[in-house]
Design a protein around this motif. Structure first.
Motif, PDB file in Angstrom:
ATOM      1  N   PHE A 137      57.689  79.754  -5.170  1.00 15.51           N
ATOM      2  CA  PHE A 137      58.894  79.926  -5.988  1.00 15.51           C
ATOM      3  C   PHE A 137      59.048  78.874  -7.086  1.00 15.51           C
ATOM      4  CE2 PHE A 137      59.953  82.066  -1.995  1.00 15.51           C
ATOM      5  CZ  PHE A 137      60.410  83.291  -2.471  1.00 15.51           C
ATOM      6  N   ARG A 138      58.346  77.754  -6.971  1.00 15.66           N
ATOM      7  CA  ARG A 138      58.463  76.699  -7.973  1.00 15.66           C
ATOM      8  C   ARG A 138      57.116  76.032  -8.160  1.00 15.66           C
ATOM      9  NH1 ARG A 138      62.927  76.035 -11.351  1.00 15.66           N
ATOM     10  NH2 ARG A 138      62.785  73.970 -12.320  1.00 15.66           N
ATOM     11  N   PRO A 139      56.093  76.777  -8.590  1.00 18.29           N
ATOM     12  CA  PRO A 139      54.739  76.209  -8.690  1.00 18.29           C
ATOM     13  C   PRO A 139      54.677  75.097  -9.725  1.00 18.29           C
ATOM     14  CG  PRO A 139      54.844  78.355  -9.760  1.00 18.29           C
ATOM     15  CD  PRO A 139      56.148  78.169  -9.061  1.00 18.29           C
ATOM     16  N   GLY A 140      53.772  74.185  -9.472  1.00 15.44           N
ATOM     17  CA  GLY A 140      53.563  73.076 -10.397  1.00 15.44           C
ATOM     18  C   GLY A 140      53.814  71.749  -9.725  1.00 15.44           C
ATOM     19  N   GLY A 141      55.032  71.542  -9.262  1.00 17.13           N
ATOM     20  CA  GLY A 141      55.363  70.284  -8.611  1.00 17.13           C
ATOM     21  C   GLY A 141      55.316  70.351  -7.101  1.00 17.13           C
ATOM     22  N   HIS A 142      54.753  71.419  -6.549  1.00 13.05           N
ATOM     23  CA  HIS A 142      54.787  71.642  -5.107  1.00 13.05           C
ATOM     24  C   HIS A 142      54.029  70.574  -4.326  1.00 13.05           C
ATOM     25  CE1 HIS A 142      51.384  73.711  -6.876  1.00 13.05           C
ATOM     26  NE2 HIS A 142      50.763  73.600  -5.726  1.00 13.05           N
ATOM     27  N   LEU A 143      52.835  70.200  -4.795  1.00 14.11           N
ATOM     28  CA  LEU A 143      52.043  69.206  -4.073  1.00 14.11           C
ATOM     29  C   LEU A 143      52.688  67.830  -4.167  1.00 14.11           C
ATOM     30  CD1 LEU A 143      49.557  68.603  -2.417  1.00 14.11           C
ATOM     31  CD2 LEU A 143      48.267  68.280  -4.546  1.00 14.11           C
ATOM     32  N   ASP A 144      53.140  67.460  -5.367  1.00 11.71           N
ATOM     33  CA  ASP A 144      53.836  66.178  -5.510  1.00 11.71           C
ATOM     34  C   ASP A 144      55.062  66.124  -4.608  1.00 11.71           C
ATOM     35  OD1 ASP A 144      52.128  64.991  -7.274  1.00 11.71           O
ATOM     36  OD2 ASP A 144      53.251  65.527  -9.066  1.00 11.71           O
ATOM     37  N   ALA A 145      55.835  67.198  -4.585  1.00 10.81           N
ATOM     38  CA  ALA A 145      57.054  67.214  -3.774  1.00 10.81           C
ATOM     39  C   ALA A 145      56.731  67.019  -2.296  1.00 10.81           C
ATOM     40  CB  ALA A 145      57.809  68.521  -3.987  1.00 10.81           C
ATOM     41  N   ALA A 146      55.715  67.715  -1.788  1.00  8.85           N
ATOM     42  CA  ALA A 146      55.354  67.605  -0.377  1.00  8.85           C
ATOM     43  C   ALA A 146      54.877  66.200  -0.033  1.00  8.85           C
ATOM     44  CB  ALA A 146      54.280  68.630  -0.024  1.00  8.85           C
ATOM     45  N   LEU A 147      54.060  65.610  -0.895  1.00 10.63           N
ATOM     46  CA  LEU A 147      53.509  64.289  -0.600  1.00 10.63           C
ATOM     47  C   LEU A 147      54.553  63.191  -0.786  1.00 10.63           C
ATOM     48  CD1 LEU A 147      49.902  64.590  -2.065  1.00 10.63           C
ATOM     49  CD2 LEU A 147      50.744  65.064   0.237  1.00 10.63           C
ATOM     50  N   ILE A 148      55.463  63.363  -1.731  1.00  7.46           N
ATOM     51  CA  ILE A 148      56.570  62.413  -1.866  1.00  7.46           C
ATOM     52  C   ILE A 148      57.455  62.487  -0.620  1.00  7.46           C
ATOM     53  CG2 ILE A 148      58.717  61.968  -3.133  1.00  7.46           C
ATOM     54  CD1 ILE A 148      57.175  62.842  -5.680  1.00  7.46           C
ATOM     55  N   MET A 149      57.719  63.698  -0.172  1.00  7.91           N
ATOM     56  CA  MET A 149      58.574  63.888   0.995  1.00  7.91           C
ATOM     57  C   MET A 149      57.986  63.204   2.222  1.00  7.91           C
ATOM     58  SD  MET A 149      59.992  67.519   2.534  1.00  7.91           S
ATOM     59  CE  MET A 149      60.099  68.206   0.880  1.00  7.91           C
ATOM     60  N   VAL A 150      56.696  63.375   2.466  1.00  7.88           N
ATOM     61  CA  VAL A 150      56.102  62.864   3.698  1.00  7.88           C
ATOM     62  C   VAL A 150      55.844  61.371   3.653  1.00  7.88           C
ATOM     63  CG1 VAL A 150      53.626  63.097   3.140  1.00  7.88           C
ATOM     64  CG2 VAL A 150      54.428  63.523   5.481  1.00  7.88           C
ATOM     65  N   TRP A 206      45.290  57.180 -17.776  1.00  9.82           N
ATOM     66  CA  TRP A 206      44.868  58.547 -17.455  1.00  9.82           C
ATOM     67  C   TRP A 206      46.023  59.531 -17.253  1.00  9.82           C
ATOM     68  CZ3 TRP A 206      41.887  54.501 -15.155  1.00  9.82           C
ATOM     69  CH2 TRP A 206      40.590  54.405 -15.652  1.00  9.82           C
ATOM     70  N   GLY A 207      47.258  59.100 -17.318  1.00  9.29           N
ATOM     71  CA  GLY A 207      48.355  60.060 -17.314  1.00  9.29           C
ATOM     72  C   GLY A 207      49.221  60.035 -16.064  1.00  9.29           C
ATOM     73  N   VAL A 208      50.384  60.687 -16.199  1.00  9.20           N
ATOM     74  CA  VAL A 208      51.387  60.702 -15.135  1.00  9.20           C
ATOM     75  C   VAL A 208      50.888  61.409 -13.887  1.00  9.20           C
ATOM     76  CG1 VAL A 208      53.712  61.551 -14.554  1.00  9.20           C
ATOM     77  CG2 VAL A 208      53.272  60.580 -16.788  1.00  9.20           C
ATOM     78  N   GLN A 209      49.950  62.317 -14.029  1.00 14.67           N
ATOM     79  CA  GLN A 209      49.476  63.050 -12.857  1.00 14.67           C
ATOM     80  C   GLN A 209      48.853  62.129 -11.808  1.00 14.67           C
ATOM     81  OE1 GLN A 209      48.343  63.321 -15.933  1.00 14.67           O
ATOM     82  NE2 GLN A 209      46.120  63.635 -16.044  1.00 14.67           N
ATOM     83  N   HIS A 210      48.509  60.900 -12.193  1.00 14.11           N
ATOM     84  CA  HIS A 210      47.904  59.963 -11.239  1.00 14.11           C
ATOM     85  C   HIS A 210      48.925  59.035 -10.584  1.00 14.11           C
ATOM     86  CE1 HIS A 210      43.803  61.107 -12.296  1.00 14.11           C
ATOM     87  NE2 HIS A 210      44.165  61.072 -13.563  1.00 14.11           N
ATOM     88  N   ILE A 211      50.191  59.189 -10.917  1.00 15.38           N
ATOM     89  CA  ILE A 211      51.206  58.321 -10.312  1.00 15.38           C
ATOM     90  C   ILE A 211      51.314  58.569  -8.818  1.00 15.38           C
ATOM     91  CG2 ILE A 211      53.246  59.823 -10.573  1.00 15.38           C
ATOM     92  CD1 ILE A 211      54.737  57.354 -11.670  1.00 15.38           C
ATOM     93  N   ARG A 212      51.063  59.809  -8.418  1.00 13.71           N
ATOM     94  CA  ARG A 212      51.088  60.142  -6.998  1.00 13.71           C
ATOM     95  C   ARG A 212      50.012  59.369  -6.239  1.00 13.71           C
ATOM     96  NH1 ARG A 212      49.476  65.932  -6.656  1.00 13.71           N
ATOM     97  NH2 ARG A 212      47.377  65.080  -6.873  1.00 13.71           N
ATOM     98  N   THR A 213      48.787  59.420  -6.729  1.00 15.01           N
ATOM     99  CA  THR A 213      47.683  58.748  -6.049  1.00 15.01           C
ATOM    100  C   THR A 213      47.878  57.244  -5.999  1.00 15.01           C
ATOM    101  OG1 THR A 213      46.179  60.490  -6.782  1.00 15.01           O
ATOM    102  CG2 THR A 213      45.185  58.420  -6.048  1.00 15.01           C
ATOM    103  N   MET A 214      48.295  56.661  -7.113  1.00 15.71           N
ATOM    104  CA  MET A 214      48.428  55.204  -7.186  1.00 15.71           C
ATOM    105  C   MET A 214      49.630  54.682  -6.404  1.00 15.71           C
ATOM    106  SD  MET A 214      45.755  54.468  -8.656  1.00 15.71           S
ATOM    107  CE  MET A 214      46.039  52.699  -8.639  1.00 15.71           C
ATOM    108  N   THR A 215      50.504  55.579  -5.976  1.00 19.56           N
ATOM    109  CA  THR A 215      51.583  55.180  -5.077  1.00 19.56           C
ATOM    110  C   THR A 215      51.176  55.388  -3.627  1.00 19.56           C
ATOM    111  OG1 THR A 215      53.192  55.859  -6.755  1.00 19.56           O
ATOM    112  CG2 THR A 215      54.035  55.475  -4.545  1.00 19.56           C
ATOM    113  N   LEU A 216      50.474  56.472  -3.347  1.00 20.02           N
ATOM    114  CA  LEU A 216      50.098  56.778  -1.971  1.00 20.02           C
ATOM    115  C   LEU A 216      49.049  55.819  -1.423  1.00 20.02           C
ATOM    116  CD1 LEU A 216      49.942  60.688  -2.091  1.00 20.02           C
ATOM    117  CD2 LEU A 216      51.663  59.283  -0.951  1.00 20.02           C
ATOM    118  N   VAL A 217      48.143  55.344  -2.281  1.00 17.39           N
ATOM    119  CA  VAL A 217      47.070  54.470  -1.788  1.00 17.39           C
ATOM    120  C   VAL A 217      47.621  53.183  -1.169  1.00 17.39           C
ATOM    121  CG1 VAL A 217      45.127  53.031  -2.508  1.00 17.39           C
ATOM    122  CG2 VAL A 217      45.239  55.417  -3.226  1.00 17.39           C
ATOM    123  N   PRO A 218      48.461  52.416  -1.864  1.00 16.53           N
ATOM    124  CA  PRO A 218      49.005  51.223  -1.193  1.00 16.53           C
ATOM    125  C   PRO A 218      49.870  51.559   0.024  1.00 16.53           C
ATOM    126  CG  PRO A 218      50.060  51.545  -3.336  1.00 16.53           C
ATOM    127  CD  PRO A 218      48.897  52.465  -3.279  1.00 16.53           C
TER     128      PRO A 218
END
Length: 598
Positions: A159-172, A465-477
């Motif tokens: 129902f809201r494609p695009g931010g679905h993976l970021d939303a799930a990983l931010i949530m968890v 390399w862009g905002v799309q990598h903010i998820r990875t660079m937050t999850l790694v630490p």
């Protein structure tokens, strides 16, 4: 030639759920790590015993209910919940087995009517499959959080494609979800089904398909069995506010789906009626004392200032707090624009409804529990857990819509939060050992360096390399910090400083044949902390004697007191022989063997 059609799992994911195999696998891998690492023996070991007062208390209730259930089944001729045949005798025996020990929550042999039974039932199931342990007591919350993450991911992808993976990983990965998903408590039992039900209702609102209303009623009933009427109250409040602001009152009437209403009452009423019949005080104790009076007064000594949940929200969304607040403000601005445009005759081209309703729904969903519980006389952090998932969804959607770039101040603030979380968590072991705010200079320098590196690396990669990598660079630490805290010596430090498990083990090693354990008082100035008392009761599977309440027992027993209170022993024991067995230094306790009264 046309490309070959996808097959198997990949075909199902891409055609039915709209997500790639890579996205789904990544979501499962990261979620599994944050929810399970260090929790079970198969995922890094059960490093930390039960902590706080609620965890061991709820786990003990589930254990006693399981024992009562097993006794009832044994008394009914070794019956099972599933009858052996359709004969009246086997059906009756299965009924006795099913209801035996599953209706009234029991603590130390007495009814405990503060909470409904969903957590206890789920814990009983895991105890029966994996044995009674601290980690199996926490699996109900972990599996509930996992269901929420997976279903939220699939819902958003559809129902809201695009931010679905970021939303799930931010949530968890936010602190609130990680913490409550590892707790043997009722908070996640409410939040997970409640949030799944709310997403189901919005899916119905968008599509008009009654199928999605099943989620609202089924998971709403589960949430009601977890914590009571607060679940339907919150759902009704959010939906009423949303539809009222959109002036779509007809949708409220259509939300009342008779099969769903029947399903809700079939799931909820049998237990509530049965427990009231067996315990005539249930209605007053649960509904009046633990719902109305808990909200309206400070009956249980949980008073906090009005701004309390703002602080809880800031900490609970860490390290995503800056992004979450920006996303909430952005969603609020979109909502206000939508409210304004409704007063104009023109509509958005191509839309039956004016504008996009999803940000508005999420904003109201996030704010309603926070505002409502801010008026409560009793405040605990878990009360606003249902507000965390919509904030994570707003944040994931915000990052997707701003994938070309976010303001520099926001990037730097998010990096500062990530570095700050790194700094604080790296110093946790130092605080546990030395109990001082200012740590050793060497450890302080290490934590500062790693915190700065985490922040600097995030800023560099996102700028390069862009905002799309903010998820990875937050999850790694965050992943590294979880490993640091739960693995090896640090996990044992957490266990010895905050759990009663090591102390219970040391007592068994020192005096394996003495059953009774006593304290002078619980929680008072002369007493052992409440969490340690409930923890010892769970690990020894017995209630703990309190001198101040129960008197000094005549039989031989173990006495645990704060070391500083040792001079009071002669007053309480009055000539009795006693012997110090050992000091439990992590929590400043002394353990004594008190000989029988002559």
């Amino acid at each position: 030639m046309p490309p070959a059609a996808p097959s198997g799992l990949r075909a199902f994911l891409s055609t039915q759920l709209g997500c790639t195999l890579w996205e789904f696998a990544l979501m499962l891998l990261v979620s599994g790590y944050f929810l399970l690492f260090g929790l079970t023996p198969l995922t890094g070991g059960d490093k930390i015993g039960l902590v706080g007062a609620d965890e061991p208390r709820y786990a003990q209730i589930a254990r006693e209910m399981l024992q009562a259930h097993s006794d009832a089944c044994h008394a009914a001729g070794q019956a099972k919940v599933v009858p052996r045949s359709l004969s009246p005798k086997d059906l009756h025996n299965s009924y006795l087995c099913m209801t035996g020990g599953t209706i009234t929550p029991i603590l130390y042999g007495q009814p405990w009517l503060e909470k409904p039974a969903l957590y206890y039932w789920r814990a009983m199931g895991f105890f029966k499959e994996f044995g009674v342990s601290d980690w199996s007591a926490r699996v109900p919350s972990a599996t509930g959080a996992a269901a929420l993450i997976i279903l939220a991911f699939l819902h958003l992808r559809r129902f809201r494609p695009g931010g679905h993976l970021d939303a799930a990983l931010i949530m968890v990965s936010c602190i609130a979800i990680v913490a409550f998903a590892r707790g043997a408590s009722t908070d996640m039992q409410l939040a997970a089904p409640f949030c799944i039900g709310m997403l189901g209702w919005y899916a119905w609102y968008e599509t008009g398909k009654k199928f999605w209303l099943f989620d609202l009623y089924f998971f709403g009933a589960a949430a009601t069995l977890a914590k009571g009427p607060i679940a339907p109250f919150l759902a009704l409040g959010i939906i009423l506010l949303f539809l009222g602001l959109r002036r779509e009152w007809s949708a409220l009437r259509r939300t009342i789906w008779i099969p769903g209403v029947i399903l809700f009452f079939i799931m909820v009423l049998p237990w509530y009626i049965a427990v009231q019949r067996r315990n005539p005080t249930f209605f007053h104790e649960f509904f009046v004392e633990h719902n109305l009076e808990r909200f309206g007064t400070n009956l249980y000594q949980h008073h906090q200032p009005a701004y309390y949940y703002i602080v809880v929200l800031i900490i609970g969304m860490m390290p995503w707090t800056a992004l979450a607040i920006s996303a909430l403000v952005d969603g609020l601005q979109i909502s206000i624009a939508e409210w304004k445009v409704r007063f104009k005759p023109q509509r958005y081209l191509g839309h039956v409804r004016p504008g996009d309703a999803f940000p508005e729904f999420l904003v109201l969903w996030a704010l309603f529990p926070i505002i409502f519980f801010s008026f409560s006389g009793s405040k605990l952090p878990g009360y606003i857990l249902p507000a965390i998932p919509p904030l994570a969804i707003l944040t994931g959607d915000y990052l997707f819509r701003n994938r070309t770039g976010i303001p520099k101040w926001l990037l730097y603030t998010h990096a500062a939060f990530t570095g700050g979380v790194t700094f604080v968590l790296l110093l946790c072991p130092q605080y546990m050992v030395y109990e001082r705010i200012i740590p050793a200079p060497k450890e302080f320098a290490k934590a500062t360096i790693f915190g700065l590196l985490a922040a600097a690396a995030l800023i560099f990669v996102v700028k390069r390399w862009g905002v799309q990598h903010i998820r990875t660079m937050t999850l790694v630490p965050l992943g590294c910090l979880l490993f640091f805290l739960m693995h090896g010596a640090n996990g044992r430090l957490l266990d010895s400083n905050y759990s009663a498990r090591p102390l219970a083990h040391d007592i068994v090693q020192a005096v394996p044949n003495i059953r009774d354990v006593a304290i002078i008082d619980m929680g008072g100035k002369d007493g052992v902390r409440r969490d340690m008392v409930y923890g010892l009761a769970f690990y020894r599977n017995q209630s703990i004697i309190a001198y101040a309440k129960d008197g000094v027992p005549n039989q031989e027993h173990i006495l645990i007191i704060p070391t500083r209170e040792a001079p009071q022993l002669d007053h309480w024991l009055q000539g009795r022989l006693y012997q110090q067995l050992f000091l439990y230094e992590p929590q400043g306790l002394s353990v004594y063997r008190v000989y029988p009264h002559s």
